[in-house]
Design an enzyme around this catalytic site. Structure first.
Site, PDB file in Angstrom:
ATOM      1  N   ASP A  53      93.579  81.907  45.514  1.00  0.00           N
ATOM      2  CA  ASP A  53      92.696  81.132  44.634  1.00  0.00           C
ATOM      3  C   ASP A  53      92.046  81.945  43.521  1.00  0.00           C
ATOM      4  O   ASP A  53      91.936  81.458  42.410  1.00  0.00           O
ATOM      5  CB  ASP A  53      91.600  80.467  45.490  1.00  0.00           C
ATOM      6  CG  ASP A  53      90.896  79.331  44.776  1.00  0.00           C
ATOM      7  OD1 ASP A  53      91.558  78.585  44.038  1.00  0.00           O
ATOM      8  OD2 ASP A  53      89.672  79.187  44.952  1.00  0.00           O
TER       9      ASP A  53
ATOM     10  N   HIS B   9      90.914  82.292  38.043  1.00  0.00           N
ATOM     11  CA  HIS B   9      91.309  81.300  39.040  1.00  0.00           C
ATOM     12  C   HIS B   9      92.817  81.447  39.281  1.00  0.00           C
ATOM     13  O   HIS B   9      93.618  80.654  38.799  1.00  0.00           O
ATOM     14  CB  HIS B   9      90.967  79.904  38.482  1.00  0.00           C
ATOM     15  CG  HIS B   9      91.097  78.794  39.459  1.00  0.00           C
ATOM     16  ND1 HIS B   9      91.303  77.497  39.069  1.00  0.00           N
ATOM     17  CD2 HIS B   9      91.052  78.767  40.806  1.00  0.00           C
ATOM     18  CE1 HIS B   9      91.364  76.718  40.128  1.00  0.00           C
ATOM     19  NE2 HIS B   9      91.214  77.461  41.197  1.00  0.00           N
TER      20      HIS B   9
ATOM     21  N   TYR C 101      79.366  70.626  51.259  1.00  0.00           N
ATOM     22  CA  TYR C 101      80.831  70.710  51.224  1.00  0.00           C
ATOM     23  C   TYR C 101      81.355  71.834  50.325  1.00  0.00           C
ATOM     24  O   TYR C 101      80.887  72.014  49.193  1.00  0.00           O
ATOM     25  CB  TYR C 101      81.408  69.375  50.708  1.00  0.00           C
ATOM     26  CG  TYR C 101      82.860  69.188  51.107  1.00  0.00           C
ATOM     27  CD1 TYR C 101      83.185  68.605  52.323  1.00  0.00           C
ATOM     28  CD2 TYR C 101      83.902  69.635  50.293  1.00  0.00           C
ATOM     29  CE1 TYR C 101      84.503  68.453  52.709  1.00  0.00           C
ATOM     30  CE2 TYR C 101      85.226  69.488  50.680  1.00  0.00           C
ATOM     31  CZ  TYR C 101      85.516  68.891  51.888  1.00  0.00           C
ATOM     32  OH  TYR C 101      86.825  68.748  52.273  1.00  0.00           O
TER      33      TYR C 101
ATOM     34  N   LYS D 143      83.543  79.507  44.380  1.00  0.00           N
ATOM     35  CA  LYS D 143      83.624  79.117  42.972  1.00  0.00           C
ATOM     36  C   LYS D 143      82.373  79.560  42.199  1.00  0.00           C
ATOM     37  O   LYS D 143      82.469  79.949  41.036  1.00  0.00           O
ATOM     38  CB  LYS D 143      83.804  77.603  42.859  1.00  0.00           C
ATOM     39  CG  LYS D 143      85.029  77.054  43.589  1.00  0.00           C
ATOM     40  CD  LYS D 143      86.313  77.615  43.036  1.00  0.00           C
ATOM     41  CE  LYS D 143      87.519  76.894  43.621  1.00  0.00           C
ATOM     42  NZ  LYS D 143      88.774  77.431  43.081  1.00  0.00           N
TER      43      LYS D 143
ATOM     44  N   ARG E 254      90.281  69.790  54.213  1.00  0.00           N
ATOM     45  CA  ARG E 254      90.502  71.235  54.054  1.00  0.00           C
ATOM     46  C   ARG E 254      90.701  71.941  55.380  1.00  0.00           C
ATOM     47  O   ARG E 254      90.242  71.482  56.422  1.00  0.00           O
ATOM     48  CB  ARG E 254      89.278  71.858  53.376  1.00  0.00           C
ATOM     49  CG  ARG E 254      89.022  71.349  51.965  1.00  0.00           C
ATOM     50  CD  ARG E 254      89.845  72.089  50.970  1.00  0.00           C
ATOM     51  NE  ARG E 254      89.924  71.431  49.674  1.00  0.00           N
ATOM     52  CZ  ARG E 254      90.485  71.988  48.615  1.00  0.00           C
ATOM     53  NH1 ARG E 254      91.014  73.195  48.690  1.00  0.00           N
ATOM     54  NH2 ARG E 254      90.563  71.340  47.473  1.00  0.00           N
TER      55      ARG E 254
ATOM     56  N   CYS F  95      98.241  71.679  41.928  1.00  0.00           N
ATOM     57  CA  CYS F  95      99.562  72.072  41.412  1.00  0.00           C
ATOM     58  C   CYS F  95     100.308  72.955  42.413  1.00  0.00           C
ATOM     59  O   CYS F  95     101.302  73.591  42.043  1.00  0.00           O
ATOM     60  CB  CYS F  95      99.421  72.817  40.087  1.00  0.00           C
ATOM     61  SG  CYS F  95      98.963  71.756  38.720  1.00  0.00           S
TER      62      CYS F  95
ATOM     63  N   SER G 140      93.879  72.720  39.740  1.00  0.00           N
ATOM     64  CA  SER G 140      93.877  72.201  41.109  1.00  0.00           C
ATOM     65  C   SER G 140      95.007  71.178  41.260  1.00  0.00           C
ATOM     66  O   SER G 140      95.389  70.515  40.292  1.00  0.00           O
ATOM     67  CB  SER G 140      92.540  71.533  41.409  1.00  0.00           C
ATOM     68  OG  SER G 140      91.491  72.447  41.173  1.00  0.00           O
TER      69      SER G 140
ATOM     70  N   ARG H 286      83.979  69.150  45.508  1.00  0.00           N
ATOM     71  CA  ARG H 286      83.161  69.745  44.458  1.00  0.00           C
ATOM     72  C   ARG H 286      82.717  68.656  43.491  1.00  0.00           C
ATOM     73  O   ARG H 286      83.469  67.733  43.211  1.00  0.00           O
ATOM     74  CB  ARG H 286      84.004  70.734  43.632  1.00  0.00           C
ATOM     75  CG  ARG H 286      84.293  72.039  44.248  1.00  0.00           C
ATOM     76  CD  ARG H 286      84.928  72.980  43.236  1.00  0.00           C
ATOM     77  NE  ARG H 286      86.203  72.538  42.707  1.00  0.00           N
ATOM     78  CZ  ARG H 286      86.387  72.066  41.485  1.00  0.00           C
ATOM     79  NH1 ARG H 286      85.395  71.950  40.637  1.00  0.00           N
ATOM     80  NH2 ARG H 286      87.595  71.708  41.076  1.00  0.00           N
TER      81      ARG H 286
HETATM   82  O1  O2Y Z   1      86.320  70.388  46.833  1.00  0.00           O
HETATM   83  C1  O2Y Z   1      86.033  71.545  47.129  1.00  0.00           C
HETATM   84  O2  O2Y Z   1      84.883  71.888  47.372  1.00  0.00           O
HETATM   85  C2  O2Y Z   1      87.058  72.567  47.200  1.00  0.00           C
HETATM   86  S1  O2Y Z   1      87.828  72.856  45.686  1.00  0.00           S
HETATM   87  C3  O2Y Z   1      88.858  74.219  45.908  1.00  0.00           C
HETATM   88  C4  O2Y Z   1      88.938  74.831  47.145  1.00  0.00           C
HETATM   89  C5  O2Y Z   1      89.749  75.919  47.318  1.00  0.00           C
HETATM   90  C6  O2Y Z   1      90.452  76.375  46.257  1.00  0.00           C
HETATM   91  N1  O2Y Z   1      90.379  75.791  45.047  1.00  0.00           N
HETATM   92  C7  O2Y Z   1      89.625  74.718  44.856  1.00  0.00           C
HETATM   93  C8  O2Y Z   1      89.634  74.148  43.457  1.00  0.00           C
HETATM   94  O3  O2Y Z   1      89.134  73.079  43.189  1.00  0.00           O
HETATM   95  O4  O2Y Z   1      90.185  74.831  42.579  1.00  0.00           O
HETATM   96 MN    MN Z   2      90.885  76.733  43.205  1.00  0.00          MN
END
Ligand code: O2Y
Ligand code: MN
Length: 601
Positions: free
Chosen positions: A291, A244, A215, A224, A383, A268, A266, A73
């Site tokens: 999540d 979240h 991605y 999200k 992932r 944890c 994230s 992300r």
């Molecule tokens: O980097 C990404 O695109 C995934 S981030 C993510 C994926 C699943 C659950 N939580 C998260 C997060 O960053 O909180």
């Molecule tokens: Mn998350």
């Protein structure tokens, strides 16, 4: 599906308009069937996007490797484009919605040349849930389609529910890599320039525009973008909460069941907690979500939580039979792996998988890898995408359209000092204060510097779709929407305490069930606690430590109130609160003052 399978005029017109703008070579309406999923996977194998894994070892599993520039992300490229800048608040990037649309219309112009535009009808939440939300994602990525089929309820049934006049969240996604006639495609098309990626939300219109990345959270727009950023803004208006949070069920040896929601930044171990195997005999944990939780007041006045997703997009490195045996069992089949290593047997591998490193492998970049080569085999943000139904401890009520009644909220973070193992809030307001002051030390896996405390209120810093000060007020307002006695109790937990010498003080993983047992006892009114300046802490004999090697000295540190540490904590919370200016609710200022006074600092 090639014929238009809807009578929804608004949808048909919008699809036509976007196809015209992007100049997509074809438009394909996804039906969500297994046959369609299988066909797209095979097409991606042909295109080099997917590598099939050894079908004996991992039936129905595939590996994808992303472009090196497209691995996570991108918070700095994520925008909340509300009409007024003030409504996005100090924690979000903001741009004027009209200017952003003009600029992105330029980016979208011709961006799907040579590609198919897939129309993905999806529902966040079970189709029969009164709070499910329908989205339609238009994307030029088959990888997104197959991931969305795992992560959401997707396909024909959603269009049937939408009907001729239903409304939906408009989600446009392009990898930003048009193909000229005769141009050969690459395995992972995207816009490689980070400054040209955009993940944009228009909360007033309930629309999402994403460009340049294929991605995860940048591209699977139900997760999200819709289920947190757009949903949090809708939830505020409609009087519910989009959080979240994991949702889990705890059952005691006597058969008493409590549902708990937990928010952690994230990295944890949220997924590990959601699927935990308790070390305490007779206790069981069942998972409802790892999540996101959508929470509303039920007819009986209690808060009910529902997982809007239908799959897990879990982080692979660190997932092992020790940290999360149930996740390991979830991913034995029908799973998409992204950016993990490929072994010579055609299986997957990553760092801290609890399995010795293979003598050689192909790393996440597609390069030959050996254990001594000095590089990681899997990307830190590699992932797995797996159906939630495959989790061996999925709760029988995980698809209940009404959700499940919540007994407790947990907040937590990675805090090596000061913050005790567990701390119960005195009141709803004190609990909201705890949530608002959530923070965590960054790890090497996260972008940026490791070991720095990052305040992440309610673990929503990257996901709150409006002004965080208004979000705090929304949490506080929940007390006015029901009888206070019906509200969940609130706790702050910290599995990550270290001694001054840097030794972990708490074993974590399945032994966290000891803390959860105390939480259940507090809900039931039997848990032993001592009232301190910071909250109610377990008494010395309050936690069930049977069979645990943790020493009384370590327990003392884990449950101590350290005024010096809290002094620094208060200063940091206060500095973070300053960001919210006049929007910081008075009730939270009062909580901070009260804490100072009780501590005498
Ligand atoms: O980097 C990404 O695109 C995934 S981030 C993510 C994926 C699943 C659950 N939580 C998260 C997060 O960053 O909180
Ligand atoms: Mn998350």
């Amino acid at each position: 599906m090639s014929t238009v399978p809807t009578t929804n005029r608004k949808l048909m017109d919008w699809v036509k308009e976007v196809a015209k703008l992007t100049q997509a070579a074809n438009v394909y309406w996804c039906d969500g069937s297994q046959a369609e999923y299988d066909r797209l996977c095979q097409e991606m194998v042909k295109a080099g996007t997917f590598t099939p894994l050894n079908q004996k070892l991992r039936p129905g599993c595939f590996l994808a490797r992303s472009h090196v520039s497209d691995v996570a992300r991108v918070e700095d490229r994520t925008y909340i484009c509300s009409q007024a800048k003030e409504d996005a608040g100090p924690t979000n990037n903001w741009a004027d919605p009209n200017e952003m649309k003009t600029m992105m219309t330029g980016l979208y112009s011709g961006c799907m040349q040579g590609r198919t535009m897939y129309v993905i009808p999806f529902s966040m939440g079970p189709l029969d849930s009164p709070i499910a939300k329908i989205g339609i994602e238009l994307t030029d990525s088959a990888y997104v389609v197959v991931n969305m089929r795992i992560m959401t309820r997707m396909g024909k049934a959603v269009l049937d529910k939408l009907g001729a006049t239903g409304s939906f969240v408009e989600c446009i996604h392009s990898v930003g890599a048009p193909l000229k006639p005769g141009q050969k495609d690459v395995a992972w098309p995207c816009e490689p320039d980070p400054a040209k990626k955009y993940i944009v939300h228009f909360p007033e219109e309930q629309a999402i525009w994403s460009y340049g990345s294929g991605y995860g959270g940048n591209a699977l727009l139900g997760k999200k973008c819709l289920a947190l950023r757009i949903a949090s803004s809708i939830a505020r208006k409609e009087g519910w909460m989009a959080e979240h949070m994991v949702i889990l069920a705890l059952t005691s040896p006597a058969g008493k069941k409590h549902y708990v929601c937990a928010a952690f930044p994230s990295a944890c171990g949220k997924t590990n907690l959601a699927m935990m195997q308790p070390s305490l005999p007779g206790w069981s944990v069942k998972c409802l979500g790892d999540d996101i939780a959508w929470i509303r007041v039920g007819e009986d006045g209690r808060l009910y939580a529902m997982n809007p997703e239908s799959g897990f997009f879990g982080v692979a490195p660190g997932t092992s039979n020790q940290s999360n045996p149930n996740a390991m069992k979830t991913i034995v089949k029908d799973t998409i792996f992204t950016n993990v290593a490929l072994t010579p047997e055609g299986d997957i591998w990553w760092e801290d998988m609890g399995i010795p490193a293979p003598a050689k492998a192909i790393d996440w970049e597609g390069k030959e890898w050996t254990p001594d080569c000095g590089r990681k085999a899997a990307h830190a943000n590699a992932r797995f995408t797996a159906p939630a139904a495959q989790c061996p401890v999925i709760d029988e009520d995980w698809q209940n359209p009404a959700g499940v009644p919540i007994s407790a909220f947990l907040f937590g973070g990675r805090r090596p000092s000061t913050i005790p193992l567990v701390n119960e809030a005195f009141s709803w307001e004190h609990g909201v204060f705890m949530g608002s002051s959530t923070g965590s030390e960054t790890t090497a896996a996260a972008l940026g510097k490791a070991g720095v405390l990052r305040r992440d209120p309610f673990a929503m810093l990257p996901f709150c779709g409006y002004h965080m000060g208004d979000y705090f007020a929304h949490w506080l307002s929940m007390a006015g929407r029901t009888d206070r006695s019906k509200l969940p109790k609130v706790f702050f937990v910290n599995w990550f305490r270290k001694s001054p010498e840097g030794k972990w003080l708490w074993p974590g993983y399945g032994d966290n069930s000891r803390v959860l047992k105390w939480v259940c006892e507090r809900i039931e009114g039997t848990g032993k606690a001592v009232k301190t300046a910071i909250g109610n802490l377990p008494t010395a004999d309050g936690l069930d430590l049977s069979g645990l090697k943790t020493t009384p000295e370590d327990m003392k540190q884990l449950l101590a109130v350290d005024p010096e540490g809290w002094n620094a904590e208060i200063a940091d919370i206060s500095a973070n609160y300053d960001k919210f200016g006049a929007k910081l609710p008075a009730a939270l200022k009062k909580e901070l003052e009260g804490l100072k006074q009780r501590l005498g600092v």
